[in-house]
Every structure is written in structure tokens, then in C-alpha cells.
Design a protein around this motif. Sequence first.
Motif, short mmCIF file in Angstrom:
data_model
loop_
_atom_site.label_atom_id
_atom_site.label_comp_id
_atom_site.label_asym_id
_atom_site.label_seq_id
_atom_site.Cartn_x
_atom_site.Cartn_y
_atom_site.Cartn_z
N UNK A 36 -105.68 11.67 14.48
CA UNK A 36 -105.02 11.44 13.20
C UNK A 36 -105.81 10.24 12.71
N UNK A 37 -105.58 10.06 11.36
CA UNK A 37 -106.34 9.24 10.42
C UNK A 37 -105.40 8.75 9.16
N UNK A 38 -106.30 7.80 8.37
CA UNK A 38 -105.70 7.42 7.15
C UNK A 38 -105.75 8.80 6.06
N UNK A 39 -105.03 8.57 5.12
CA UNK A 39 -105.20 9.77 4.33
C UNK A 39 -104.67 8.95 2.73
N UNK A 40 -105.45 9.59 1.58
CA UNK A 40 -105.23 8.88 0.43
C UNK A 40 -106.07 9.66 -0.66
N UNK A 41 -106.89 8.90 -1.34
CA UNK A 41 -107.92 9.57 -2.19
C UNK A 41 -108.96 10.08 -1.61
N UNK A 42 -109.00 9.81 -0.22
CA UNK A 42 -110.11 10.56 0.57
C UNK A 42 -109.13 11.26 1.61
N UNK A 49 -109.70 5.17 6.88
CA UNK A 49 -109.40 4.39 7.76
C UNK A 49 -108.04 4.06 7.67
N UNK A 50 -107.32 3.93 8.90
CA UNK A 50 -107.57 3.73 10.30
C UNK A 50 -107.67 4.98 11.03
N UNK A 104 -112.50 -0.49 5.87
CA UNK A 104 -111.59 -1.07 5.14
C UNK A 104 -110.55 -0.23 4.97
N UNK A 105 -109.34 -0.42 5.20
CA UNK A 105 -107.91 0.40 5.22
C UNK A 105 -107.27 0.25 3.75
N UNK A 106 -107.53 1.34 3.09
CA UNK A 106 -106.83 1.36 1.77
C UNK A 106 -105.19 0.94 1.83
N UNK A 107 -104.79 0.14 0.90
CA UNK A 107 -103.33 -0.18 0.73
C UNK A 107 -102.99 0.45 -0.51
N UNK A 108 -102.06 1.44 -0.41
CA UNK A 108 -101.44 1.88 -1.79
C UNK A 108 -100.20 1.04 -2.04
N UNK A 109 -100.05 1.08 -3.66
CA UNK A 109 -98.90 0.55 -4.01
C UNK A 109 -97.68 1.60 -4.38
N UNK A 110 -96.76 1.14 -5.07
CA UNK A 110 -95.74 2.12 -5.31
C UNK A 110 -96.06 3.32 -6.12
N UNK A 111 -96.69 3.13 -7.04
CA UNK A 111 -97.17 4.27 -8.16
C UNK A 111 -98.38 5.35 -7.09
N UNK A 117 -97.03 -2.44 5.24
CA UNK A 117 -96.55 -1.78 3.82
C UNK A 117 -97.64 -1.38 3.26
N UNK A 118 -97.69 -0.20 2.84
CA UNK A 118 -98.87 0.44 1.86
C UNK A 118 -99.79 1.23 2.62
N UNK A 119 -99.78 1.33 4.16
CA UNK A 119 -100.49 2.32 4.82
C UNK A 119 -99.92 3.51 4.62
N UNK A 120 -100.70 4.63 4.48
CA UNK A 120 -100.61 6.04 4.40
C UNK A 120 -101.52 6.68 5.55
N UNK A 121 -100.83 7.36 6.61
CA UNK A 121 -101.43 7.88 7.63
C UNK A 121 -101.13 9.43 7.90
N UNK A 122 -102.13 10.19 8.49
CA UNK A 122 -101.71 11.46 8.66
C UNK A 122 -101.57 11.39 10.38
#
Length: 251
Positions: A168-174, A178-179, A1-8, A195-200
Motif C-alpha cells: 500500500x501507499x499514501x494517496x492524495x494529489x498523487x 509517501x509513506x 515527505x508525507x503530505x498532510x491534508x487539512x479538513x478541506x 492526523x491528516x495522513x491519507x493512505x491506500x
Amino acid sequence: MIPIKNASQIADMKEAGRITAEAMFEACEKVREGISTYELDRIIRHHIEKCGAKPSFLGYGGFPGSACISINDEVIHGIPSRKKILYNGDIVKIDVGAFYRGFNGDMARTIPVGTVSDEVRRLIDTTERSFRCGVDAFVEGNRIGDIGHAIQNCVEAEGFSVVRRYIGHGVGSELHEDPEVPNYGTAGRGVRLAVGMTLAIEPMVNIGRPEVRELSDGWTVKTSDGTLSAHYENSVALTPEGTVILTDVYD
């Protein structure tokens, strides 16, 4: 699952990214002939911890350094060492991550040491430009394949090759989410960008062939043919206002 981030959450990621970028820039300013990769790693760790953050890479999967620092034909994951000294004409790749307020920043740069050849300068410049091409394709409604396709076209037009084994990869709390984000591919294929995806996004580019090999230390990756390699990376978010580079120094 791809984590989608909100504005905060994206705002928090900007803070992690800012600390990451500051640590990177401090290290880059110290790159010179005679310095060890251990000393660069120490500079990076000191800044990250001074800011109340943690080095994302330290202990990750057992990695012993606060940053991955790779020289010349080392592509990625170089282990910092007192024995690894920079010399004039080298290129050094510094890959840094900082964990802050529950989120990671992740970025990489390739820095020349002293004087390098025109071909090496073109390698470094092409790698950065290919990142920009990838970011231009990070648009709502496009697909992951559009990012890789843009990077690959930019690199191969200059006669260089894209590393395929590492991507490359998704990045966030981990640190790695994904993806997956390959630096090559077919336009119009893969996961749709939202919108809301964060990638490296992180092209790794070789002067020679794309094949690589892992050393017996279990971390360091080198080009198989011994040619030089460059690396450029930022953490990037897709927002309603467009693409935002998270690993930047904000006022």
C-alpha cells in the motif's frame, strides 16, 4: 515527505472517493459469467467521466485501461481485454481510481463469479477482514509497522500468505505518495502515524506462497505457484475524529 491534508482537502478526497466507489459498485453489479474485463473497464470509465472526473489509472505509466482487472491467480495490474471472459468459479479483482478536484480515490475489491469453493470464499473474506485489522491500527501515535503487523497476523492465522513485493501507499494529489504501507511488518516500527495522513491500505493475499511474477506485458502480476489471490483496498484518512474511509458512497 508525507503530505498532510487539512479538513478541506480531505473533504475533496471524499468526493474523489465517492466517484471511485460508485464506479466500482456499478462494475461489481455487472460481474457475471460471460462478461469481458474490457466491458467492466468500459462501465468504470463511463461512470467516472460522467461525473466530471478522470480515471486515475488510464495512461498512468502507460497503463492502457481505466481500471486494473485481474482474474484468479492474477494478483494485480491485469489489463482489461475483450479476450478475457469471466467464467463460473472465477474470482475477479477490480482496482479503480478516480481523479477529481485535484485528488485521487483508490480502491479494490475481489468478486466471486457464480459459485466458488468454501476455501475461496474464506480467502476473500480474510482479505477484507485483514484490511479492517489494518485500519484498526491506523491510529494517531501508532506506526506504519503496526498496520502491516495487524494485516499479516490476520492473514497468516488463516493459513494464507501476504504478498510482499507490492504494498500500500499514501494517496492524495498523487496516486502514489509517501509513506509506503507494507501489508506485513513489526509493530512499533516505521513512520509515526499522524492526523491528516491519507493512505491506500490494500492487502493482497495468496492461498499459496507469497512470491509473485510479472508477465511479459509489463503489467500483469501473477502468483508464482499458480494459486489464487485476493485484493481489498480503500483510501483512508486519519482525522481528529478518527479514521474515515474515503472510498465510500456518501449521502
